[in-house]
Write a protein that holds these residues in place. Structure first.
Motif, PDB file in Angstrom:
ATOM      1  N   GLY A  10      43.935  46.341  41.267  1.00 34.98           N
ATOM      2  CA  GLY A  10      42.828  46.624  40.021  1.00 34.98           C
ATOM      3  C   GLY A  10      43.023  46.265  38.526  1.00 34.98           C
ATOM      4  N   LEU A  11      44.040  45.295  38.513  1.00 32.45           N
ATOM      5  CA  LEU A  11      44.410  44.804  37.053  1.00 32.45           C
ATOM      6  C   LEU A  11      43.439  44.394  36.147  1.00 32.45           C
ATOM      7  N   GLY A  12      43.321  45.009  34.790  1.00 32.57           N
ATOM      8  CA  GLY A  12      42.274  44.392  34.009  1.00 32.57           C
ATOM      9  C   GLY A  12      43.140  44.268  32.747  1.00 32.57           C
ATOM     10  N   ILE A  13      43.162  43.037  31.964  1.00 33.35           N
ATOM     11  CA  ILE A  13      43.778  43.090  30.608  1.00 33.35           C
ATOM     12  C   ILE A  13      42.557  42.423  29.788  1.00 33.35           C
ATOM     13  N   ALA A  14      42.884  42.819  28.381  1.00 29.21           N
ATOM     14  CA  ALA A  14      41.713  42.377  27.403  1.00 29.21           C
ATOM     15  C   ALA A  14      42.557  42.107  26.083  1.00 29.21           C
ATOM     16  N   TYR A  15      42.279  41.068  25.757  1.00 28.61           N
ATOM     17  CA  TYR A  15      42.679  40.510  24.292  1.00 28.61           C
ATOM     18  C   TYR A  15      42.018  40.964  23.144  1.00 28.61           C
ATOM     19  N   ARG A  16      42.355  41.321  22.230  1.00 28.88           N
ATOM     20  CA  ARG A  16      41.806  41.838  21.130  1.00 28.88           C
ATOM     21  C   ARG A  16      41.337  40.551  20.246  1.00 28.88           C
ATOM     22  N   VAL A  24      39.760  39.453  29.893  1.00 26.86           N
ATOM     23  CA  VAL A  24      40.413  38.349  30.381  1.00 26.86           C
ATOM     24  C   VAL A  24      40.583  38.424  31.742  1.00 26.86           C
ATOM     25  N   VAL A  25      41.166  39.160  32.177  1.00 22.88           N
ATOM     26  CA  VAL A  25      41.610  39.516  33.584  1.00 22.88           C
ATOM     27  C   VAL A  25      40.683  40.681  34.202  1.00 22.88           C
ATOM     28  N   ARG A  26      40.078  40.680  35.211  1.00 21.28           N
ATOM     29  CA  ARG A  26      39.479  41.751  35.878  1.00 21.28           C
ATOM     30  C   ARG A  26      39.593  41.836  37.233  1.00 21.28           C
ATOM     31  N   GLY A  27      39.823  42.936  37.642  1.00 20.54           N
ATOM     32  CA  GLY A  27      39.973  43.563  39.108  1.00 20.54           C
ATOM     33  C   GLY A  27      40.723  42.776  39.925  1.00 20.54           C
ATOM     34  N   VAL A  28      41.944  42.035  39.269  1.00 20.02           N
ATOM     35  CA  VAL A  28      43.008  41.460  40.287  1.00 20.02           C
ATOM     36  C   VAL A  28      43.807  42.299  41.015  1.00 20.02           C
ATOM     37  N   SER A  29      43.931  42.071  42.335  1.00 22.31           N
ATOM     38  CA  SER A  29      44.661  42.914  43.349  1.00 22.31           C
ATOM     39  C   SER A  29      45.503  42.022  44.331  1.00 22.31           C
ATOM     40  N   PHE A  30      46.789  42.173  44.562  1.00 23.13           N
ATOM     41  CA  PHE A  30      47.596  41.393  45.477  1.00 23.13           C
ATOM     42  C   PHE A  30      48.754  42.130  45.743  1.00 23.13           C
ATOM     43  N   ALA A  31      49.579  41.947  46.835  1.00 21.72           N
ATOM     44  CA  ALA A  31      50.752  42.540  47.169  1.00 21.72           C
ATOM     45  C   ALA A  31      51.827  41.402  47.536  1.00 21.72           C
ATOM     46  N   VAL A  32      53.022  41.418  47.321  1.00 27.40           N
ATOM     47  CA  VAL A  32      53.965  40.279  47.776  1.00 27.40           C
ATOM     48  C   VAL A  32      54.841  41.187  48.641  1.00 27.40           C
ATOM     49  N   GLU A  33      55.095  40.900  49.877  1.00 29.96           N
ATOM     50  CA  GLU A  33      55.984  41.502  50.847  1.00 29.96           C
ATOM     51  C   GLU A  33      57.326  40.849  50.623  1.00 29.96           C
ATOM     52  N   PRO A  34      58.479  41.417  50.961  1.00 32.50           N
ATOM     53  CA  PRO A  34      59.615  40.833  50.981  1.00 32.50           C
ATOM     54  C   PRO A  34      59.705  39.553  51.711  1.00 32.50           C
ATOM     55  N   GLY A  35      60.215  38.549  51.015  1.00 34.18           N
ATOM     56  CA  GLY A  35      60.415  37.204  51.815  1.00 34.18           C
ATOM     57  C   GLY A  35      59.262  36.446  51.731  1.00 34.18           C
ATOM     58  N   CYS A  36      58.229  36.887  51.033  1.00 28.05           N
ATOM     59  CA  CYS A  36      56.873  36.274  50.989  1.00 28.05           C
ATOM     60  C   CYS A  36      56.866  35.312  49.525  1.00 28.05           C
ATOM     61  N   THR A  37      55.601  34.436  49.488  1.00 25.18           N
ATOM     62  CA  THR A  37      55.658  33.632  48.298  1.00 25.18           C
ATOM     63  C   THR A  37      54.028  33.856  47.911  1.00 25.18           C
ATOM     64  N   LEU A  38      53.758  33.936  46.782  1.00 29.95           N
ATOM     65  CA  LEU A  38      52.174  34.071  46.291  1.00 29.95           C
ATOM     66  C   LEU A  38      52.221  33.118  45.409  1.00 29.95           C
ATOM     67  N   ARG A  60      51.117  39.386  25.492  1.00 26.71           N
ATOM     68  CA  ARG A  60      50.899  38.925  24.107  1.00 26.71           C
ATOM     69  C   ARG A  60      50.487  40.007  23.169  1.00 26.71           C
ATOM     70  N   ARG A  61      50.799  39.846  21.876  1.00 27.41           N
ATOM     71  CA  ARG A  61      50.101  40.629  20.865  1.00 27.41           C
ATOM     72  C   ARG A  61      48.961  40.752  20.873  1.00 27.41           C
ATOM     73  N   GLY A  62      48.410  42.151  20.648  1.00 24.90           N
ATOM     74  CA  GLY A  62      47.011  41.985  20.656  1.00 24.90           C
ATOM     75  C   GLY A  62      46.270  42.031  22.085  1.00 24.90           C
ATOM     76  N   SER A  63      47.265  42.485  23.114  1.00 28.23           N
ATOM     77  CA  SER A  63      46.478  42.496  24.419  1.00 28.23           C
ATOM     78  C   SER A  63      46.734  43.815  24.970  1.00 28.23           C
ATOM     79  N   ARG A  64      46.157  44.361  25.990  1.00 26.05           N
ATOM     80  CA  ARG A  64      46.446  45.580  26.498  1.00 26.05           C
ATOM     81  C   ARG A  64      45.825  45.705  28.066  1.00 26.05           C
ATOM     82  N   ILE A  65      46.317  46.454  28.674  1.00 25.82           N
ATOM     83  CA  ILE A  65      46.055  46.632  30.098  1.00 25.82           C
ATOM     84  C   ILE A  65      44.635  47.487  29.910  1.00 25.82           C
ATOM     85  N   THR A  66      43.740  47.528  30.577  1.00 28.50           N
ATOM     86  CA  THR A  66      42.524  48.016  30.640  1.00 28.50           C
ATOM     87  C   THR A  66      41.941  48.814  31.841  1.00 28.50           C
ATOM     88  N   ALA A  67      42.981  48.091  33.058  1.00 24.14           N
ATOM     89  CA  ALA A  67      42.630  48.664  34.208  1.00 24.14           C
ATOM     90  C   ALA A  67      43.878  48.552  35.230  1.00 24.14           C
TER      91      ALA A  67
END
Length: 103
Positions: A10-16, A24-38, A60-67
């Protein structure tokens, strides 16, 4: 099945921008298992590099995790950085090991 090497939930990132936060990023979810590539695929400006930087614990400067959370080997990348944990800096080098065809 083993635990994911990388897990983004559920990653969310915003720039100031001035006095406002611009999502700039809303609701990103994924998992990478050992030995796998994404691969992250998207249009220019869609947030691929921002998500990749978040995996390394770099924003980057001025950005933050929002979720959401970003975990490396089960440890929250940003909580570890706040606590002064240096071991996360060496973690991403382990991602390069992979066995083609396993996933």
């Amino acid at each position: 099945m083993s635990a994911p090497v990388v897990e983004v939930d559920g990653l969310g990132i915003a720039y100031r921008a001035g006095r406002a936060d611009v999502p700039v990023v809303r609701g990103v979810s994924f998992a990478v298992e050992p030995g796998c590539t994404l691969g992250l695929v998207g249009e220019s400006g869609s947030g691929k590099s921002t998500v990749a930087a978040a995996l390394l614990g770099h924003l980057r400067r001025g950005s933050r995790i929002t979720a959401g959370t970003v975990a490396l080997h089960g440890e929250d990348v940003f909580a570890a950085a706040r606590d002064g944990c240096a071991r996360c800096a060496a973690g991403p080098s382990r991602w390069s090991r992979r066995t083609p065809g396993r996933c």
